[in-house]
Design a protein around this motif. Sequence first.
Motif, short mmCIF file in Angstrom:
data_model
loop_
_atom_site.label_atom_id
_atom_site.label_comp_id
_atom_site.label_asym_id
_atom_site.label_seq_id
_atom_site.Cartn_x
_atom_site.Cartn_y
_atom_site.Cartn_z
N UNK A 142 19.72 53.01 47.78
CA UNK A 142 19.73 54.26 46.78
C UNK A 142 20.81 53.78 45.78
N UNK A 143 20.61 54.09 44.50
CA UNK A 143 21.47 53.74 43.54
C UNK A 143 22.78 54.46 43.87
N UNK A 144 22.76 55.59 44.45
CA UNK A 144 23.98 56.57 44.53
C UNK A 144 24.75 55.88 45.56
N UNK A 145 24.22 54.94 46.45
CA UNK A 145 25.03 54.18 47.22
C UNK A 145 25.85 53.06 46.68
N UNK A 146 25.53 52.57 45.64
CA UNK A 146 26.23 51.44 44.97
C UNK A 146 27.49 51.80 44.22
N UNK A 147 28.39 50.93 44.02
CA UNK A 147 29.74 51.06 43.69
C UNK A 147 29.76 50.37 42.54
N UNK A 148 29.42 49.09 42.38
CA UNK A 148 29.58 48.15 41.16
C UNK A 148 28.77 46.86 41.32
N UNK A 149 28.50 46.37 40.22
CA UNK A 149 27.65 45.17 40.11
C UNK A 149 28.59 43.87 39.62
N UNK A 150 28.36 42.77 40.13
CA UNK A 150 29.53 41.76 39.47
C UNK A 150 28.69 40.32 39.74
N UNK A 151 28.71 39.68 38.28
CA UNK A 151 28.40 38.66 38.00
C UNK A 151 29.23 37.59 38.22
N UNK A 199 39.86 56.09 38.62
CA UNK A 199 41.13 56.10 37.70
C UNK A 199 41.29 54.87 37.18
N UNK A 200 42.50 54.73 36.17
CA UNK A 200 42.84 53.46 35.72
C UNK A 200 44.29 53.26 36.11
N UNK A 201 44.46 52.27 36.46
CA UNK A 201 46.03 51.84 36.91
C UNK A 201 46.44 50.49 36.24
N UNK A 202 47.66 50.35 35.75
CA UNK A 202 48.13 49.28 35.33
C UNK A 202 48.46 48.21 36.31
N UNK A 203 47.86 46.90 36.09
CA UNK A 203 48.02 45.99 36.77
C UNK A 203 49.25 44.97 36.70
N UNK A 204 49.95 45.16 35.42
CA UNK A 204 51.02 44.24 35.46
C UNK A 204 52.50 44.84 35.72
N UNK A 205 53.45 44.25 35.42
CA UNK A 205 54.83 45.06 35.77
C UNK A 205 55.00 46.29 35.03
N UNK A 214 47.91 45.04 30.97
CA UNK A 214 46.60 44.63 31.57
C UNK A 214 46.33 45.83 32.71
N UNK A 215 44.81 46.15 32.73
CA UNK A 215 44.60 47.44 33.52
C UNK A 215 43.17 47.05 34.45
N UNK A 216 43.17 47.90 35.28
CA UNK A 216 42.23 47.78 36.23
C UNK A 216 41.40 49.24 36.58
N UNK A 217 40.27 49.33 37.23
CA UNK A 217 39.62 50.50 37.34
C UNK A 217 39.56 50.82 38.88
N UNK A 218 39.88 51.64 39.21
CA UNK A 218 40.13 52.09 40.58
C UNK A 218 38.55 52.46 41.01
N UNK A 219 37.95 52.18 41.87
CA UNK A 219 36.46 52.78 42.29
C UNK A 219 36.57 53.16 43.70
N UNK A 220 35.81 54.28 43.90
CA UNK A 220 35.50 54.84 45.33
C UNK A 220 35.11 53.93 45.99
N UNK A 225 41.49 47.08 42.99
CA UNK A 225 40.80 47.53 41.38
C UNK A 225 40.19 46.59 40.66
N UNK A 226 39.09 46.76 39.68
CA UNK A 226 38.46 45.99 39.02
C UNK A 226 38.97 45.64 37.57
N UNK A 227 39.06 44.32 37.11
CA UNK A 227 39.76 44.31 35.94
C UNK A 227 39.04 45.08 34.82
N UNK A 228 39.72 45.41 33.69
CA UNK A 228 39.12 46.11 32.65
C UNK A 228 39.42 45.30 31.64
#
Length: 243
Positions: A142-151, A199-205, A214-220, A225-228
């Motif tokens: 089910x698509x509700x169980x999916x979190x993200x798609x990556x190529x 949420x968004x989190x900052x990935x650099x210092x 540089x920012x990342x996306x926090x995913x349930x 985090x995934x790069x944004x």
Amino acid sequence: MLSAIIVEDEVLAAERLRVLLEECNVVLLKTFHHAQPALDWLSMHETDIVFADIGLPEITGLELVERIKRVAKKQPEVIFTTAYEEHALRAFELAAADYLLKPIKISRLQTALARVREKTREDLDDFTHFKVFNRDRMVEVPWQQARYLLAEHKTVFLFTGDGQSYELPKTLVHWEEILGDKIIRVHRNSLVFRHTLDCLIRLDSGDEDEGNATWGARVLDVDDPLPVSRRQLSTIRKILRDG
């Protein structure tokens, strides 16, 4: 974006169709000059359209369609190509999407593609789950169980909340069209399901200017985090702000 394969024994005819499909923004996955390799491929892969020459050397295009119905992983739309009109009735009896006479004119091709797109659009509203292979058997996610798609390396992977990953057919652009408002592109190679975006989190210092950060996306349910991309940053911020 639609995807297609060509089954055509005439090299020049196949090349002309390839050029026309490129002009029509159709992703050409494979070209086959014989029927059996096409059938083998369709048993393992998916495509939206099969362009089939009726006058294939081993079997006719009409026979090819009958076999596709038995072996295809997913039933594609079929558009016949031929220099002759006499098989048109039988072609439509086999539920062909269209029947194009050679030399193919781009206006006729566009009409045929519009017909397939209309059918595809009807299917989009009903999308409820992914069909994936797991240990040599088909399972539904089910698509509700999916979190993200990556190529990665021309392959798209589906990641779920329980840490599983599955290989998906077709391109990331295809899934972006299929899933519509269910997802948001966070980077050129990744799509995140909106209901899992935390949420968004900052990935650099943090020492650099805000504009160069540089920012990342926090995913349930996902540890890292995934790069944004900078291009998507404002869109993601708006989604998080608006809830």
